[in-house]
Design an enzyme around this catalytic site. Sequence first.
Site, PDB file in Angstrom:
ATOM      1  N   SER A 146     -33.819  -2.939 -21.233  1.00  0.00           N
ATOM      2  CA  SER A 146     -33.673  -1.567 -20.677  1.00  0.00           C
ATOM      3  C   SER A 146     -34.184  -1.341 -19.086  1.00  0.00           C
ATOM      4  O   SER A 146     -35.101  -2.207 -18.908  1.00  0.00           O
ATOM      5  CB  SER A 146     -34.149  -0.628 -21.674  1.00  0.00           C
ATOM      6  OG  SER A 146     -34.386   0.614 -21.136  1.00  0.00           O
ATOM      7  N   TYR A 159     -40.575   3.668 -26.426  1.00  0.00           N
ATOM      8  CA  TYR A 159     -39.272   2.757 -26.102  1.00  0.00           C
ATOM      9  C   TYR A 159     -39.606   2.007 -24.967  1.00  0.00           C
ATOM     10  O   TYR A 159     -39.191   0.879 -24.979  1.00  0.00           O
ATOM     11  CB  TYR A 159     -38.227   3.844 -25.783  1.00  0.00           C
ATOM     12  CG  TYR A 159     -36.935   3.118 -25.554  1.00  0.00           C
ATOM     13  CD1 TYR A 159     -36.607   3.244 -24.161  1.00  0.00           C
ATOM     14  CD2 TYR A 159     -36.038   2.742 -26.475  1.00  0.00           C
ATOM     15  CE1 TYR A 159     -35.173   2.526 -23.956  1.00  0.00           C
ATOM     16  CE2 TYR A 159     -34.755   2.377 -26.278  1.00  0.00           C
ATOM     17  CZ  TYR A 159     -34.562   2.136 -24.977  1.00  0.00           C
ATOM     18  OH  TYR A 159     -33.166   1.779 -24.677  1.00  0.00           O
TER      19      TYR A 159
END
Length: 262
Positions: A146, A159
Amino acid sequence: MSIDLFDLKGKVALITGGTHGLGMAMAKGLGEAGAKLVIDGHTSSKMDTAIQEYNSENLDASGYLFDVTDEKQVISNIKRIEKEVGPIDILVNNAGIIKRIPLEEMSVEDFSEILNIDLVAPFIMAKHVVKGMINRGSGKIINICSMMSELGRNTVGAYAAAKGGLKMLTRNMATEWAKHNIQINGIGPGYFATSQTKPIRVDGHPFNDFIVNRTPAAKWGDPNDLKGAAIFLASNASNFVNGHILYVDGGILATIGKPINE
Ligand code: GCO
């Protein structure tokens, strides 16, 4: 012919979280390049709909419902898949969750759940799939990272910790397994139009305008924009690429950004 380097005919590809979003887009790309698809998910209704969609596009896809964080389920399902479909040549660790909560308000349970699904599960999946790849002397593992593998952002601390960890796990998998002719790499999606980003991608939402302005391509990505990267990292075209994170982000990581009105 060099183009044959991207041919996946005869390959079996397992995609976790492949019933929707980026996982489905990448799986379709691998299927369109010739791979037999094995789709992992955890909701039977979503799985049925997804398999219908794959098959409606003439893609050879079979679904397996199992929890990627449960090692027993992972071991038994890999055994079933390799018996019923065939040896797994390609593993795409895509399944993941996100919770947008300021760190000082985030519970340890939420933090641990995100780390468990987004970081521990890719380890569990790879640990058990790689055994067959080592025996066969070849294989491909693609971990879906990501922007948060490189950048922090308000409310997505857990995250970011998981995706940062996944980048380094990818590099260490390459360090330990490349000698077996296994290539382990990552794909780092930028901001894509998916159900996961829907809450922050609505007109008038400050983050929506921010992303369009912050991305040199000046738009949200289309999940289909990930197909090429997935096929490249799953095919012979990347046989000497290892421990690399391929960012597909419209240029976000290349720039400091610009003022809104510039
Ligand atoms: C967010 C987004 C991101 C993207 C993606 C960016 O809240 O910032 O959901 O996490 O999904 O991971 O690379």
